[in-house]
Design an enzyme around this catalytic site. Structure first.
Site, PDB file in Angstrom:
ATOM      1  CB  SER B 147      -0.968   0.004   1.189  1.00 53.69           C
ATOM      2  OG  SER B 147      -0.316   0.395   2.375  1.00 53.69           O
ATOM      3  CG  ASP B 201       5.492   0.025   5.502  1.00 57.64           C
ATOM      4  OD1 ASP B 201       6.420  -0.167   6.316  1.00 57.64           O
ATOM      5  OD2 ASP B 201       4.562  -0.780   5.320  1.00 57.64           O
TER       6      ASP B 201
END
Lengths: 404, 404
Positions: B147, B201
């Site tokens: 994502s 991330d």
């Protein structure tokens, strides 16, 4: 030896339940007696000859007791005390007495035997002789205390045959003192065999149960320890204990910020085991919680040993097979092959155990269904009419169970 | 977007190299970019329509930009700053705009897209429209930052198409500022998707390389990190990250004297990795020593995760297969299945890698030969005459390599 001329003696091996390797670095370890035992048959004779049959190491010899080098120790033999040390002069004389031996195991077994005979026999006062035969279920050199188990049965047999302790020493009112005497002589024999043993192996073989052990501080009884069912699996993968210990030391030196806390975690595992049995004894923990906790500690301790670099594919295979059946295993001892222990909860049925043992057998491993924490050394008089001297190890165990 | 109407953008995924689970308990972790990337093609149009094709989550939709709920945010859009928060009123309007969606992944992807368009588009001043198509090599929900990789390529594409940053942002003199802008918008999209992401991330997907991360203290670049060859193996065993994290917390609560030092040891592993690359950069460690050290740390860290109870037979199988070929592996992410990483030293030949990948494939695992620590987000103009809008992911990567 008044009631009978023939006595059976047996003593357990030992397994390290928790703390191997960490114990080298001043952390607690837990050792317990192993249900696989060394058996000894001793028969008194009146011919002044001592006969020694050690089938497991290939010794079959006899000597007149008068041929022992008594002149080298006579001055030292005051009272019931053993000779203090195996000095160089005595050692040379005993090596001459032994004659040829095929390997180190034979030499060590003979020297320990000689040492105990010279400490306990009184050959010049009587014509006493004896025949000894031993068989062991313990694989030699697998870290299962086979030499300590041998030292304990040998010391016990000679203490009985030379009337230092009664055959029923274990159930006697003076049992504590008798066990101490056995352990003291067995430790001396272990010193002859190993040079500088910790003493924990012979203590476990003599007293049974479990001991906590801290290097430099000695060992103490793990109070409340209960006998547990166990699978012992011998991978038969050869390894060097010294090389494995050195490997951990190197890893510790290279990664102190990683390895030091791992050793601390292992220390925590051993202390946790000790406290779990205390809690059981105090009634603050039930048996089901205890076994669950032991399984978790077994699992964690193995992984920490794996992190120290001392596991082996054969040991991971054992963990995989037993894990598939819901059983927790860890390596025991030095690792790198060697042996693993698998905890067996009460509710595990025999069919599951048989399946697991068959799968382990298919991998080429030797697998024994046994126990930890059982009794230490025991002796029993047997009927002198039965000719038991050279029977097989299976016969000997069957007989012992009949009498004990 | 002056030089071309068509741009390819790609951004890496991420793997946790060290410190997963420990990071939950205030210990350092190391995350690095993963060579498996998400690719995005964007083409400017003049029809005021935005088209979104997200093949990996099954979205194929288009909307007039004028249909977006601009009245809900117009007052907040000052300068180039994104709307501050996705408030309940706006969210309701965007859910209406989205219409039906089949699953959470579609909803999250659409809401992140809407959020970025509402933050960056200026639909009332012009007739700008665009077509976006994405394809990813990253398995969804496998802890590989799919994502974040999507958020980064989407933010980058929209920043380019609405002229906030140039296509060649990565090689520009202002690249640092452009990367920060991309990362800021991508983080906002991640917040829409995840609620409360750590930000590591998207930072790894945007900047590439490696980051150390400490909960509550944020993350910082791991200086000197060098791209490494890696096998990534997806066991495809489903697991619940929340259940695994809760399991470690339970074990920590039950055995603090054991688990706390294990977490300290993992902290030591992460810091040791950081220092190893610093030593490489300073010339006090050579590349061979570095990779040996990383292999040992990978091995140790896995065993410590195993001790925390988050390994799985599938992960041990990977360790067994790669270990048989001299390669070190560890689980990455939550464990209990999921993915593993295997370090590939320079001297390992392709035949060995192929053999290992075939063996892993036979077990039913998906295995990717890739790298860690490579570049972050990149964009390239492509010839508008080529019809690339709906090409396959393989075509897209081939094309990107041709142009980059």
């Amino acid at each position: 030896m008044t009631a009978s001329n023939s006595v059976l003696v047996s003593a357990p091996g030992k397994v390290i339940l928790f703390g191997e390797h960490a114990v080298v670095h001043q952390k607690y370890a837990v050792a317990a007696s192993l249900g696989l035992r060394t058996h000894l048959y001793i028969e008194r004779t009146q011919d002044g000859i001592c006969t020694l049959e050690l089938s497991d190491v290939g010794v079959s010899r006899h000597w007149p007791l008068s041929s022992f080098p008594w002149d080298a120790v006579r001055d030292e033999k005051e009272g019931d005390h053993p000779i203090k040390d195996m000095d160089a002069g005595l050692k040379t004389r005993l090596v001459e007495l032994a004659g040829d031996f095929a390997n180190d195991a034979q030499e060590q077994a003979l020297m320990a035997f000689f040492y105990l005979v010279m400490s306990l026999a009184t050959p010049l006062k009587e014509r006493t002789g004896f025949k000894i035969s031993t068989r062991s279920f313990l694989p030699v050199g697998a870290g299962l205390g086979s030499s300590a188990s041998y030292s304990v049965v040998l010391a016990t047999a000679l203490l009985i045959v030379f009337d230092y302790i009664p055959v029923d020493f274990a159930s006697s009112a003076n049992s504590a003192s008798y066990f101490e005497t056995i352990n003291r002589y067995a430790f001396k024999a272990e010193q002859v065999i190993h040079g500088n043993p910790s003493g924990v192996d012979n203590a476990v073989a003599a007293f049974g149960g479990a001991k906590t052990f801290l290097k430099g501080k000695g060992f103490s009884t793990l109070e409340g320890f209960q006998s547990l069912r166990l699978l012992l699996t011998n991978t038969k993968v050869p390894r060097s204990t010294n090389a494995l210990v050195a490997g951990v030391a190197r890893r510790k030196e290279k990664y102190p910020e990683v390895i030091d806390p791992i050793l601390t975690a292992i220390d925590g595992v051993s202390l946790r085991c000790k406290n779990a049995f205390l809690d059981l004894q105090n009634g603050t923990k039930d048996a089901t919680s205890l076994i669950t906790e032991l399984e978790e500690l077994v699992d964690i301790n193995h992984c920490l040993l794996y992190a120290l670099g001392v596991s082996h594919p054969s040991l991971e295979k054992i963990r995989s097979i037993t894990g598939d059946h819901g059983l927790a295993s860890k390596l025991t001892g030095a690792g790198g092959g060697g042996c693993a222990v698998t905890v067996i909860r009460d509710e595990v049925d025999q069919a599951t155990i048989d399946t697991v043992m068959a799968l382990l057998g298919k991998e080429g491993f030797d697998c024994y269904q046994t126990s930890v924490g059982g009794p230490g050394v025991r002796a029993v008089n047997i009927d002198a009419n039965e000719d038991l001297a050279w029977m097989s190890r299976v016969d000997m165990e069957t007989l012992e169970q009949k009498f004990l």
